[in-house]
Design an enzyme around this catalytic site. Structure first.
Site, PDB file in Angstrom:
ATOM      1  N   CYS A 120      86.351  50.005 106.696  1.00  0.00           N
ATOM      2  CA  CYS A 120      86.413  51.174 105.809  1.00  0.00           C
ATOM      3  C   CYS A 120      86.246  50.779 104.351  1.00  0.00           C
ATOM      4  CB  CYS A 120      87.731  51.925 106.010  1.00  0.00           C
ATOM      5  SG  CYS A 120      89.183  51.091 105.322  1.00  0.00           S
ATOM      6  N   ARG A 179      86.365  55.617 106.845  1.00  0.00           N
ATOM      7  CA  ARG A 179      85.362  55.014 105.950  1.00  0.00           C
ATOM      8  C   ARG A 179      85.536  55.586 104.554  1.00  0.00           C
ATOM      9  NH1 ARG A 179      82.191  52.152 103.488  1.00  0.00           N
ATOM     10  NH2 ARG A 179      80.129  51.468 104.186  1.00  0.00           N
ATOM     11  N   CYS A 237      95.694  50.938 104.055  1.00  0.00           N
ATOM     12  CA  CYS A 237      94.776  50.530 105.122  1.00  0.00           C
ATOM     13  C   CYS A 237      94.962  51.421 106.346  1.00  0.00           C
ATOM     14  CB  CYS A 237      95.018  49.075 105.498  1.00  0.00           C
ATOM     15  SG  CYS A 237      94.018  48.527 106.906  1.00  0.00           S
ATOM     16  N   CYS A 289      90.479  48.479 101.039  1.00  0.00           N
ATOM     17  CA  CYS A 289      91.201  47.386 100.381  1.00  0.00           C
ATOM     18  C   CYS A 289      90.441  46.849  99.181  1.00  0.00           C
ATOM     19  CB  CYS A 289      91.481  46.270 101.385  1.00  0.00           C
ATOM     20  SG  CYS A 289      90.019  45.641 102.241  1.00  0.00           S
ATOM     21  N   THR A 348      74.065  63.367 103.365  1.00  0.00           N
ATOM     22  CA  THR A 348      72.992  62.840 104.209  1.00  0.00           C
ATOM     23  C   THR A 348      71.626  63.251 103.678  1.00  0.00           C
ATOM     24  OG1 THR A 348      74.456  62.939 106.134  1.00  0.00           O
ATOM     25  CG2 THR A 348      72.109  62.707 106.561  1.00  0.00           C
ATOM     26  N   SER A 406      81.132  59.961 110.128  1.00  0.00           N
ATOM     27  CA  SER A 406      80.841  61.150 109.347  1.00  0.00           C
ATOM     28  C   SER A 406      81.246  62.379 110.113  1.00  0.00           C
ATOM     29  CB  SER A 406      79.353  61.237 109.016  1.00  0.00           C
ATOM     30  OG  SER A 406      79.072  62.426 108.297  1.00  0.00           O
ATOM     31  N   CYS A 441      90.202  45.107 111.498  1.00  0.00           N
ATOM     32  CA  CYS A 441      89.416  45.764 110.443  1.00  0.00           C
ATOM     33  C   CYS A 441      88.362  46.697 111.029  1.00  0.00           C
ATOM     34  CB  CYS A 441      88.745  44.706 109.576  1.00  0.00           C
ATOM     35  SG  CYS A 441      87.773  45.395 108.220  1.00  0.00           S
TER      36      CYS A 441
END
Length: 666
Positions: free
Chosen positions: A604, A380, A575, A607, A416, A130, A601
């Site tokens: 995130c 993310r 990706c 995909c 948040t 974040s 990986c």
């Protein structure tokens, strides 16, 4: 400084979770209060010999040994534990719910009320990415003295936001534009959400919440009689890449609860199943998503402007692609910068990672980070559907909270505070429902949670801005969206009688490769921009290779045959971690072989959302595996001579022995 932590085999093994046989050692002591149970669990975890430490993995759709084999692991029963409330996910929403539940229980004198949090990361916060500028309204209510200088357990690493800038970018220019009132950050704080989650976890454990990091919930359990949610199960361990049990095979563990709260974050693997089973989107529009890519830099002191918050729109994205950049100055000479790209973009040649590297070369960003050092990287997905895409959040036996439900305020670029507040509302509804219905065998439905959401500030603020994000789908694209959003922000203020619709699902927006202009990205210079594998090395990502691939594609060859001619490798471009490749192979029909590098990986989940055929299913890998985003969330490290000790420069974080230094620095 702090005590050095020895690693069994690299940093990740420090966080390995124990065998269920060590967890079962708690059974004789189940009458102890939660804090004592947690201590016993930690003691058994530390005392477990290295050979007994579990290597966690999961695969919801499992392929086991043949029935002719002597041993069928499916015949084994799983151990189980009963709690009052089970929370899946140790982020701000899940921890806020846990804290509020224990506050209510302790106030009522019921200290034996069990609240358990399962977190798939090795430690709280390891998988959280974040910016982050937090609006403190929710934490002020949950923990009023959270930033009080006289509070010895206060959260220390919060930088007050001092001033805002909003810029529209062309290739070489930066044009000041007025920021909508929703983006006013007066009274807000720039924080590391990673460290904030760790701090919330400490506060939760202080009042008796049981928190188990490294436990990846991989299966939703349902009651056989009425189909309501019974709880969750963690993944089976010791299954090889071929789907067969290894010598260390071990069944997962079941956690049964009267209420199960899903706080997995955006597009959670279990939340997807629950939403589908109970048809929770029957009255809402499809969720739409964006991918956020982020780096943390240490910049030269003369370029550092503590507390400054900068947002940008325009370059490098085209007018038919929604998104924007940010740059936050916080801590001591630290800058968080990144790019958000809406996943409803049409051009399959677009690479969000490539666009991010271009952004950093713009004078607005380059002037700050040039001469500095990139410390970390992460990516993310995030929800952008807003008010129109909120599903039904309560179902028999549980509820969705936080980003799992989609409470991000897109124009405000904050979620948040809404995530935490939703957790608190669900906690109150769960506490009331459990006290009204004492029958342990009956099903609980959180009716009050749905009502509380609609009467809360979450509902009010999301409804006010509901038309801003979908306005960018107009034929005028970016410019039309900016103009309409200005009217909404300053004139309409959400009071219009209409509600604009989203265009559709993100994967449906992807056009054929031969119908869109090809995008060529400049070569990275290694100082401002970097190749993708260098960035991945800065995430701390680690996966055991001998486990079922957690990125599930039923038939790799068929996927390649069908997708390559149409989209020319879109998976490789969307990706941000180099997981997907089309490798030259003359034996294949189109001379290309589809390949998945699951070890890369970074969780995130792009995909699972953007794949045009929707045939990639993201599932949780080993508990404790994946990215280790300590650095990504604002930690600055320095190397000390000797046994490769990495010492954080931010206070109160501790030191770690790292045997694979490339995890931190690439």
């Amino acid at each position: 400084m702090s005590t050095k932590i020895s690693a069994l085999s690299g940093l990740r093994s420090t966080y390995s979770a124990p065998s269920t046989k060590y967890l079962s050692a708690l059974r004789p002591h189940s009458w102890f209060p939660p804090a004592r149970r947690r201590l016993l669990f930690q003691t058994s975890r530390r005392s477990a010999p290295p050979t007994a430490m579990r290597s966690f993995l999961t695969s919801t759709k499992r392929k086991f040994a043949d029935v002719d084999d002597a041993f069928d692991p499916r015949q084994q029963d799983r151990e189980s534990d009963n709690v009052d409330v089970c929370i899946v996910g140790g982020g701000p929403a899940g921890l806020s719910a846990a804290i509020r539940l224990k506050q209510l229980a302790n106030e009522a004198g019921n200290e034996e009320f069990r609240v358990l949090v399962l977190e798939k990361a090795g430690e709280l916060g390891d998988h959280i990415v974040s910016g982050n500028v937090i609006e403190p309204s929710a934490v002020n209510e949950l923990l009023p003295n959270w930033h009080d200088a006289e509070n010895p357990s206060r959260f220390e690493n919060a930088t007050p936001a001092t001033h805002d800038k909003m810029r529209f970018l062309t290739k070489n220019s930066s044009i000041p534009i007025p920021a909508p009132p929703q983006m006013n950050n007066h009274g807000n704080f720039i924080i590391s959400l990673n460290q904030f989650s760790k701090w919330l976890g400490e506060r939760a454990e202080e009042i008796g919440v049981e928190i188990y990091p490294g436990f990846a919930a991989s299966e939703v359990l349902y009651k056989p009689d009425d189909g309501s949610v019974l709880g969750v199960a963690t993944n089976d361990q010791g299954v090889g890449r071929d789907g067969k049990p290894k010598p260390n095979f071990e069944r997962g563990m079941e956690f049964h609860a009267r209420v199960t709260l899903f706080a997995e974050g955006c597009h959670g693997s279990l939340s997807k199943q629950v939403i589908k089973k109970f048809d929770l989107r029957r009255d809402s529009q499809p969720q739409t998503y964006a991918l956020g890519l982020k780096e943390v830099w240490e910049v030269k002191p003369e370029k550092f402007r503590k507390g400054e918050v900068v947002h940008s729109m325009g370059y490098p994205l085209s007018s038919n692609t929604y998104g924007g950049g940010w740059m936050y100055h916080f801590g001591d000479n630290l800058v968080s910068l990144g790019l958000v790209v809406g996943l409803d973009y049409p051009n399959p040649w677009l690479s969000p990672y490539g666009e991010f590297q271009k952004l950093k070369h713009h004078p607005l960003y380059r002037s700050v980070i040039e001469g500095g050092k990139c410390i970390s990287y992460g990516a993310r997905v995030l929800n952008e559907g807003g008010f129109q895409s909120i599903p039904k959040c309560a179902f028999p036996g549980g509820a969705l909270i936080g980003d799992t439900a989609g409470f991000l305020n897109v124009p405000k670029i904050k979620g948040t505070h809404t995530a935490m507040r939703s957790g608190m509302l669900a906690a109150k509804a769960a506490w009331d429902a459990l006290n009204e219905n004492k029958d342990a065998e009956s099903t609980v439905f959180l009716y009050d949670y749905e009502d509380a959401l609609r009467g809360s500030t979450i509902w009010k603020e999301l409804k006010e801005v509901r038309n801003m994000r979908p306005s960018f789908h107009s034929p005028l694209g970016l410019y039309g969206g900016i103009m309409y959003s200005g009217l909404e922000a300053y004139l309409f203020r959400g009071k219009t009688p209409w509600t604009l619709k989203h265009k559709g699902k993100d994967h449906e927006a992807t056009q054929l490769a031969d119908k869109q202009p090809k995008i060529e990205y400049p070569k990275n210079d290694g100082e401002i921009s970097f190749d993708i594998l260098t960035s991945v090395s800065r995430t701390g990502t680690n996966h055991e290779e001998d486990q079922p691939v957690h990125l599930q594609v039923e038939d790799w060859d068929r996927h390649g045959r069908e997708m390559w001619p149409r989209y020319k490798g879109v998976e490789n471009r969307f990706c941000p971690a180099g997981v997907y490749e089309y490798v030259e192979d003359e034996s294949k029909e189109y001379g290309r072989r589809f390949q998945i590098n699951a070890q890369n990986c970074i969780h995130c989940k792009t995909c699972d959302i953007k794949a045009p055929a929707q045939d990639i299913n993201w599932q949780t890998p080993l508990g404790g595996e994946g990215p280790n985003l300590l650095v990504t969330n604002a930690m600055l490290y320095k190397t000390i001579n000797g046994p490769k000790i990495i010492e954080p420069l931010l206070p109160g974080i501790g030191t770690h022995v790292i045997t694979r230094l490339d995890w931190a620095f690439g």
